[in-house]
Write a protein that holds these residues in place. Structure first.
Motif, PDB file in Angstrom:
ATOM      1  N   LEU A   1       6.542  -5.689  -0.506  1.00 40.31           N
ATOM      2  CA  LEU A   1       5.459  -7.153  -0.340  1.00 40.31           C
ATOM      3  C   LEU A   1       4.289  -6.227   0.415  1.00 40.31           C
ATOM      4  N   LYS A   2       4.622  -5.523   1.481  1.00 44.26           N
ATOM      5  CA  LYS A   2       3.754  -4.601   2.462  1.00 44.26           C
ATOM      6  C   LYS A   2       2.923  -3.856   1.282  1.00 44.26           C
ATOM      7  N   ASP A   3       3.617  -3.111   0.428  1.00 43.27           N
ATOM      8  CA  ASP A   3       2.782  -2.167  -0.208  1.00 43.27           C
ATOM      9  C   ASP A   3       2.104  -2.714  -1.047  1.00 43.27           C
ATOM     10  N   PHE A   4       2.259  -4.024  -1.643  1.00 39.35           N
ATOM     11  CA  PHE A   4       1.704  -4.892  -2.602  1.00 39.35           C
ATOM     12  C   PHE A   4       0.224  -5.387  -1.990  1.00 39.35           C
ATOM     13  N   PHE A   5       0.284  -5.787  -0.714  1.00 39.22           N
ATOM     14  CA  PHE A   5      -0.565  -6.280   0.050  1.00 39.22           C
ATOM     15  C   PHE A   5      -1.509  -5.143   0.316  1.00 39.22           C
ATOM     16  N   VAL A   6      -1.099  -4.091   0.700  1.00 39.11           N
ATOM     17  CA  VAL A   6      -1.985  -2.768   1.153  1.00 39.11           C
ATOM     18  C   VAL A   6      -3.059  -2.604  -0.142  1.00 39.11           C
ATOM     19  N   ALA A   7      -2.205  -2.655  -1.288  1.00 37.30           N
ATOM     20  CA  ALA A   7      -2.854  -2.292  -2.540  1.00 37.30           C
ATOM     21  C   ALA A   7      -3.771  -3.390  -2.849  1.00 37.30           C
ATOM     22  N   HIS A   8      -3.715  -4.571  -2.458  1.00 38.95           N
ATOM     23  CA  HIS A   8      -4.661  -5.866  -2.822  1.00 38.95           C
ATOM     24  C   HIS A   8      -5.308  -6.129  -1.565  1.00 38.95           C
ATOM     25  N   LYS A   9      -5.627  -5.151  -0.739  1.00 36.57           N
ATOM     26  CA  LYS A   9      -6.427  -5.650   0.603  1.00 36.57           C
ATOM     27  C   LYS A   9      -7.667  -6.302   0.360  1.00 36.57           C
ATOM     28  N   ALA A  10      -8.394  -5.627  -0.524  1.00 32.75           N
ATOM     29  CA  ALA A  10      -9.613  -6.085  -0.914  1.00 32.75           C
ATOM     30  C   ALA A  10      -9.589  -7.337  -1.231  1.00 32.75           C
ATOM     31  N   ALA A  11      -8.751  -8.050  -2.103  1.00 30.02           N
ATOM     32  CA  ALA A  11      -8.601  -9.277  -2.857  1.00 30.02           C
ATOM     33  C   ALA A  11      -8.261 -10.160  -1.378  1.00 30.02           C
ATOM     34  N   LEU A  12      -7.273  -9.522  -0.408  1.00 26.57           N
ATOM     35  CA  LEU A  12      -7.012 -10.366   0.546  1.00 26.57           C
ATOM     36  C   LEU A  12      -7.921 -10.513   1.572  1.00 26.57           C
ATOM     37  N   THR A  13      -9.094  -9.829   1.758  1.00 22.16           N
ATOM     38  CA  THR A  13     -10.180 -10.048   2.803  1.00 22.16           C
ATOM     39  C   THR A  13     -11.628 -10.250   2.415  1.00 22.16           C
ATOM     40  N   ALA A  14     -11.277 -10.552   0.798  1.00 24.35           N
ATOM     41  CA  ALA A  14     -12.744 -11.247   0.030  1.00 24.35           C
ATOM     42  C   ALA A  14     -13.296 -12.344   0.629  1.00 24.35           C
ATOM     43  N   ALA A  15     -14.496 -12.442   0.834  1.00 25.43           N
ATOM     44  CA  ALA A  15     -15.171 -13.655   1.246  1.00 25.43           C
ATOM     45  C   ALA A  15     -15.222 -15.013   0.237  1.00 25.43           C
ATOM     46  N   GLY A  16     -15.002 -15.938   0.984  1.00 22.79           N
ATOM     47  CA  GLY A  16     -15.059 -16.820  -0.016  1.00 22.79           C
ATOM     48  C   GLY A  16     -13.832 -17.721  -0.513  1.00 22.79           C
ATOM     49  N   GLY A  17     -12.663 -17.131   0.135  1.00 21.50           N
ATOM     50  CA  GLY A  17     -11.303 -17.782  -0.031  1.00 21.50           C
ATOM     51  C   GLY A  17     -10.767 -17.250  -1.133  1.00 21.50           C
ATOM     52  N   ALA A  18     -10.361 -18.204  -2.058  1.00 19.51           N
ATOM     53  CA  ALA A  18      -9.027 -17.759  -3.102  1.00 19.51           C
ATOM     54  C   ALA A  18      -9.667 -16.915  -4.183  1.00 19.51           C
ATOM     55  N   THR A  19      -8.717 -16.123  -4.466  1.00 15.75           N
ATOM     56  CA  THR A  19      -9.090 -15.029  -5.504  1.00 15.75           C
ATOM     57  C   THR A  19      -8.002 -15.393  -6.590  1.00 15.75           C
ATOM     58  N   HIS A  20      -8.352 -15.316  -7.988  1.00 11.45           N
ATOM     59  CA  HIS A  20      -7.543 -15.378  -8.882  1.00 11.45           C
ATOM     60  C   HIS A  20      -7.249 -14.352  -9.978  1.00 11.45           C
TER      61      HIS A  20
ATOM     62  N   ARG B   1       6.990 -16.530   8.769  1.00  8.66           N
ATOM     63  CA  ARG B   1       6.698 -15.541   9.794  1.00  8.66           C
ATOM     64  C   ARG B   1       6.580 -14.138   9.492  1.00  8.66           C
ATOM     65  N   GLN B   2       7.782 -13.758   8.958  1.00  9.59           N
ATOM     66  CA  GLN B   2       7.719 -12.385   8.836  1.00  9.59           C
ATOM     67  C   GLN B   2       6.771 -12.035   7.513  1.00  9.59           C
ATOM     68  N   ILE B   3       6.535 -12.847   6.281  1.00 13.80           N
ATOM     69  CA  ILE B   3       5.368 -12.674   5.589  1.00 13.80           C
ATOM     70  C   ILE B   3       3.945 -12.554   6.076  1.00 13.80           C
ATOM     71  N   ALA B   4       3.751 -13.703   7.070  1.00 13.40           N
ATOM     72  CA  ALA B   4       2.530 -13.704   7.942  1.00 13.40           C
ATOM     73  C   ALA B   4       1.993 -12.437   8.461  1.00 13.40           C
ATOM     74  N   ALA B   5       3.153 -11.675   9.170  1.00 16.47           N
ATOM     75  CA  ALA B   5       3.111 -10.587  10.166  1.00 16.47           C
ATOM     76  C   ALA B   5       2.678  -9.386   9.019  1.00 16.47           C
ATOM     77  N   ILE B   6       3.241  -9.486   7.772  1.00 22.43           N
ATOM     78  CA  ILE B   6       3.058  -8.412   6.961  1.00 22.43           C
ATOM     79  C   ILE B   6       1.660  -8.299   6.219  1.00 22.43           C
ATOM     80  N   VAL B   7       1.124  -9.687   5.854  1.00 29.38           N
ATOM     81  CA  VAL B   7      -0.159  -9.880   5.616  1.00 29.38           C
ATOM     82  C   VAL B   7      -1.171  -9.661   6.513  1.00 29.38           C
TER      83      VAL B   7
ATOM     84  N   TYR C   1       0.617 -14.896  -3.783  1.00 30.47           N
ATOM     85  CA  TYR C   1       0.066 -15.282  -2.353  1.00 30.47           C
ATOM     86  C   TYR C   1      -1.495 -14.940  -2.431  1.00 30.47           C
ATOM     87  N   LEU C   2      -2.083 -14.235  -3.290  1.00 35.12           N
ATOM     88  CA  LEU C   2      -3.488 -14.064  -3.499  1.00 35.12           C
ATOM     89  C   LEU C   2      -4.264 -15.224  -3.736  1.00 35.12           C
ATOM     90  N   HIS C   3      -3.673 -16.208  -4.125  1.00 34.28           N
ATOM     91  CA  HIS C   3      -4.485 -17.357  -4.411  1.00 34.28           C
ATOM     92  C   HIS C   3      -4.836 -18.094  -3.136  1.00 34.28           C
TER      93      HIS C   3
END
Length: 301
Positions: free
Chosen positions: A282-301, A211-217, A152-154
């Motif tokens: 999944l929630k804990d994973f997204f919280v741990a990777h919040k910087a990647a999720l909110t990075a400017a410029g879109g996709a992160t690999h 939709r459940q995944i979107a809410a977690i993200v 999902y980080l892509h």
């Protein structure tokens, strides 16, 4: 443990984490681990820790046999040759044949959930490899990794920027797991010394809709995210329009179709059986990777 363990794809993300857990979590002596890859110069850090490094080119049968010499337990991490239909299966068959010639005692292989009941474009590669391993006469452990949280980080950083996630999964559910948790469970099987043949499916503890995944993200990133339902054709066109290669777009569309069909709605306790731990939600994973999720410029690999 006196067995020698070889990990293919050792420079890749999964291979690196498997070797990390063999050494750090399961205390396997580095000298008993062989890290193999097409470009061994990328393995200097592992060599410096005492891990044996070897060249293993899946397109060179003689090279593979040489790489596997003296190895007791072999982990074949599925290759990334997805651009040419049939190429990956051919590579895996060559690796199994080389393992037989090298007198390897046990083969482990990274597969996918229910490859015999799947719409995913690369499912036949996994099913064909599993069948080849079973026919080899060598004891085996097949580890079927569910869709990674990490995938999902892509796409999610781009989705969050626009506030929309275009999805063709409908009401289908999918259970995902982190790549690191898969590596931990794979390392557990390699370090166990088992001589039994078995297959495991590594999943999270719950199946979720888009939709459940979107809410977690959305909660983890602190940004709104709306799911927009599209059909397969629209999804594929959108991905190609965004510059994705055709075979990648087709693969991602097929994964959505597989979720929509209910074929990824699989939850097992195999991760806990192998590791004694609970998989990272999944929630804990997204919280741990919040910087990647909110990075400017879109996709992160």
């Amino acid at each position: 443990m006196s067995e020698t363990i070889l990990v293919t794809g050792a420079a890749g993300q999964l291979g690196q984490r498997v070797i990390h857990h063999l050494i750090e979590t399961y205390k396997v002596a580095p000298g008993k681990i062989v890290a193999a890859t097409r470009s061994p110069e990328r393995l200097v850090a592992l060599a410096n820790r005492g891990v044996v490094t070897r060249k293993a080119d899946f397109d060179d049968a003689a090279d593979l046999e040489k790489a596997f010499a003296g190895v007791d337990r072999l982990l074949i991490i599925s290759t990334d040759a997805l651009d040419t239909p049939g190429k990956r299966l051919g590579q895996h068959k060559a690796a199994v044949a080389a393992a037989v010639k090298a007198d390897v005692k046990h083969i482990a292989y990274t597969s996918m959930p229910a490859p015999d009941n799947s719409l995913v474009t690369f499912a036949p590669d996994h099913l064909g490899t599993e069948n080849t391993i079973k026919a080899s006469g060598i004891a085996y452990t097949i580890i079927r990794d569910a869709w990674y949280h990490d995938n999902y980080l892509h796409s999610m950083p781009h989705n969050l920027q626009g506030g929309k996630w275009y999805s063709a999964t409908g009401d289908g559910k999918v259970s995902t797991i982190s790549r690191d948790d898969c590596a931990l469970a794979i390392a557990a099987t390699l370090a166990s010394g088992t001589s039994e043949s078995a297959a495991y499916t590594l999943t999270g503890t719950v199946s979720l809709t888009n939709r459940q995944i979107a809410a977690i993200v959305s909660e983890a990133a602190g940004k709104p995210l709306e799911v927009v339902d599209v059909n397969d054709e629209q999804l594929g066109q959108g991905m190609r329009g965004a510059g994705l290669p055709g075979f990648i777009a087709d693969m991602l569309v097929s994964a959505d179709a597989n979720i929509r069909a209910g074929n990824f709605d699989i939850v097992t306790g195999d991760f806990t059986k192998l590791t004694g731990k609970q998989p990272q939600p999944l929630k804990d994973f997204f919280v741990a990777h919040k910087a990647a999720l909110t990075a400017a410029g879109g996709a992160t690999h």
